[in-house]
Design an enzyme around this catalytic site. Structure first.
Site, PDB file in Angstrom:
ATOM      1  N   GLY A  46       1.031  -1.121   0.047  1.00  0.00           N
ATOM      2  CA  GLY A  46       0.063   0.246   0.080  1.00  0.00           C
ATOM      3  C   GLY A  46       0.982   1.099   0.127  1.00  0.00           C
ATOM      4  CD  GLN A  51       3.421   5.803   2.940  1.00  0.00           C
ATOM      5  OE1 GLN A  51       2.424   5.281   2.002  1.00  0.00           O
ATOM      6  NE2 GLN A  51       4.381   5.101   3.260  1.00  0.00           N
ATOM      7  CB  CYS A  94       5.115   2.219   7.632  1.00  0.00           C
ATOM      8  SG  CYS A  94       4.859   3.520   6.741  1.00  0.00           S
ATOM      9  CG  LEU A  95       6.727   1.082   1.631  1.00  0.00           C
ATOM     10  CD1 LEU A  95       6.046   1.411   0.350  1.00  0.00           C
ATOM     11  CD2 LEU A  95       7.722  -0.055   1.699  1.00  0.00           C
ATOM     12  CG  HIS A 136      -0.454   1.187   7.494  1.00  0.00           C
ATOM     13  ND1 HIS A 136       0.399   0.807   8.404  1.00  0.00           N
ATOM     14  CD2 HIS A 136       0.020   2.071   6.571  1.00  0.00           C
ATOM     15  CE1 HIS A 136       1.613   1.193   7.941  1.00  0.00           C
ATOM     16  NE2 HIS A 136       1.652   1.751   6.766  1.00  0.00           N
ATOM     17  CD  GLU A 137      -1.292   2.293   2.912  1.00  0.00           C
ATOM     18  OE1 GLU A 137      -0.875   3.463   2.831  1.00  0.00           O
ATOM     19  OE2 GLU A 137      -0.730   1.344   2.928  1.00  0.00           O
ATOM     20  CG  HIS A 140       0.250   6.674   5.744  1.00  0.00           C
ATOM     21  ND1 HIS A 140       1.501   7.006   6.313  1.00  0.00           N
ATOM     22  CD2 HIS A 140       0.542   5.380   5.427  1.00  0.00           C
ATOM     23  CE1 HIS A 140       2.280   6.137   6.449  1.00  0.00           C
ATOM     24  NE2 HIS A 140       1.955   4.978   5.865  1.00  0.00           N
TER      25      HIS A 140
HETATM   26  O1  GNR Z   1       4.118  -2.745   2.625  1.00  0.00           O
HETATM   27  C1  GNR Z   1       3.298  -2.392   3.731  1.00  0.00           C
HETATM   28  N1  GNR Z   1       2.997  -3.538   4.450  1.00  0.00           N
HETATM   29  C2  GNR Z   1       1.966  -3.687   5.312  1.00  0.00           C
HETATM   30  C3  GNR Z   1       2.023  -4.777   6.214  1.00  0.00           C
HETATM   31  C4  GNR Z   1       1.107  -4.701   7.327  1.00  0.00           C
HETATM   32  C5  GNR Z   1       0.443  -3.852   7.489  1.00  0.00           C
HETATM   33  C6  GNR Z   1       0.301  -2.596   6.637  1.00  0.00           C
HETATM   34  C7  GNR Z   1       1.277  -2.505   5.652  1.00  0.00           C
HETATM   35  S1  GNR Z   1       1.141  -1.044   4.689  1.00  0.00           S
HETATM   36  C8  GNR Z   1       3.248  -1.285   4.008  1.00  0.00           C
HETATM   37  C9  GNR Z   1       3.112   0.026   3.026  1.00  0.00           C
HETATM   38  C10 GNR Z   1       3.129   1.254   3.621  1.00  0.00           C
HETATM   39  O2  GNR Z   1       3.592   1.699   4.209  1.00  0.00           O
HETATM   40  N2  GNR Z   1       2.039   1.903   3.412  1.00  0.00           N
HETATM   41  O3  GNR Z   1       1.636   3.209   3.923  1.00  0.00           O
HETATM   42 NI    NI Z   2       2.777   3.246   5.665  1.00  0.00          NI
END
Ligand code: GNR
Ligand code: NI
Length: 172
Positions: A46, A51, A94-95, A136-137, A140
C-alpha cells in the site's frame, strides 16, 4: 509512469493532514500510476500520496500474493463507514518507517466509501489484511504512523534509530 522518492521518518511532511481531491483528473491519474509503480518497486502492499510528498487523499494498494496476477486498487477521498468492534492483530511495517515492524491491533473489518481510478463512487467491505492495510493507509491521510500506537519509549527509540541512519547516510 515514474518511480517517486518515498519520504521516511523523521520528516514533518508525514504528519501533514492530506486534502480531499476535487475530481479524479489527469493529474490524479498520473499520481496514482506513479504511486503504484513506486509501491511495487519498494515491495510494499500500500502507499498513501503523502509518502511521496503529495498531501492529497489518495491511496494505492495491492495485497495480491501472486506477482503475475496483479490486483491494483485505487482509493480517492476514502471514508471509513463502519468499523467492526472485533480487533485483529497484524505485524505491520511501513515504507516510511524502513525496517521496523510491530504488532498492531485494529478493527478486524471495515467498510470504506471512495472514488475509484475512474472517479466512480464505490463501497468496499474489507476484512483480513485488506482491512488492516486500508486503516494503515487512512492513518497516513491524517498524519498518523503505526509507530504512534506503540509506547512513547518504543516510538522514540525507532525515530532515534532512523534519524541516526539518515545522518550517516548523508556523509557516505
Ligand atoms: O508494505 C506495507 N506492508 C504492510 C504490512 C502490514 C500492515 C500494513 C502495511 S502497509 C505497508 C506499506 C506502507 O507503508 N503503506 O503506507
Ligand atoms: Ni505506511
Amino acid at each position: 509512469m515514474s518511480i517517486r522518492t518515498i519520504i521516511t521518518e523523521p520528516n514533518k511532511l508525514l504528519r501533514q493532514i492530506s486534502k480531499p481531491v476535487n475530481s479524479v483528473g489527469k493529474e490524479e491519474k498520473k499520481l496514482m500510476d506513479d504511486m503504484l509503480e513506486t509501491m511495487y518497486d519498494a515491495n510494499g502492499i500500500g502507499l498513501a500520496a503523502i509518502q511521496v510528498g503529495v498531501p492529497k487523499r489518495i491511496i494505492v494498494m495491492d495485497i495480491s500474493k501472486d506477482e503475475s496476477k496483479k490486483e491494483p486498487r485505487y482509493f480517492v477521498n476514502p471514508v471509513i463507514k463502519n468499523k467492526d468492534p472485533e480487533k485483529a492483530t497484524y505485524e505491520e511495517g511501513c515504507l516510511s518507517v524502513p525496517n521496523q515492524f510491530a504488532e498492531i491491533d485494529r478493527p478486524s473489518k471495515c467498510e470504506v466509501e471512495y472514488l475509484d481510478y475512474n472517479g466512480e463512487k464505490k463501497l468496499l467491505k474489507a476484512d483480513g489484511l485488506l482491512a488492516t492495510c486500508i486503516q494503515h493507509e487512512m492513518d497516513h491521510l491524517e498524519g498518523i504512523l503505526f509507530i504512534d500506537y506503540l509506547s512513547k519509549l518504543k516510538r522514540s527509540m525507532i525515530i532515534k534509530k532512523l534519524s541516526k541512519k539518515k545522518s550517516t547516510a548523508a556523509i557516505l
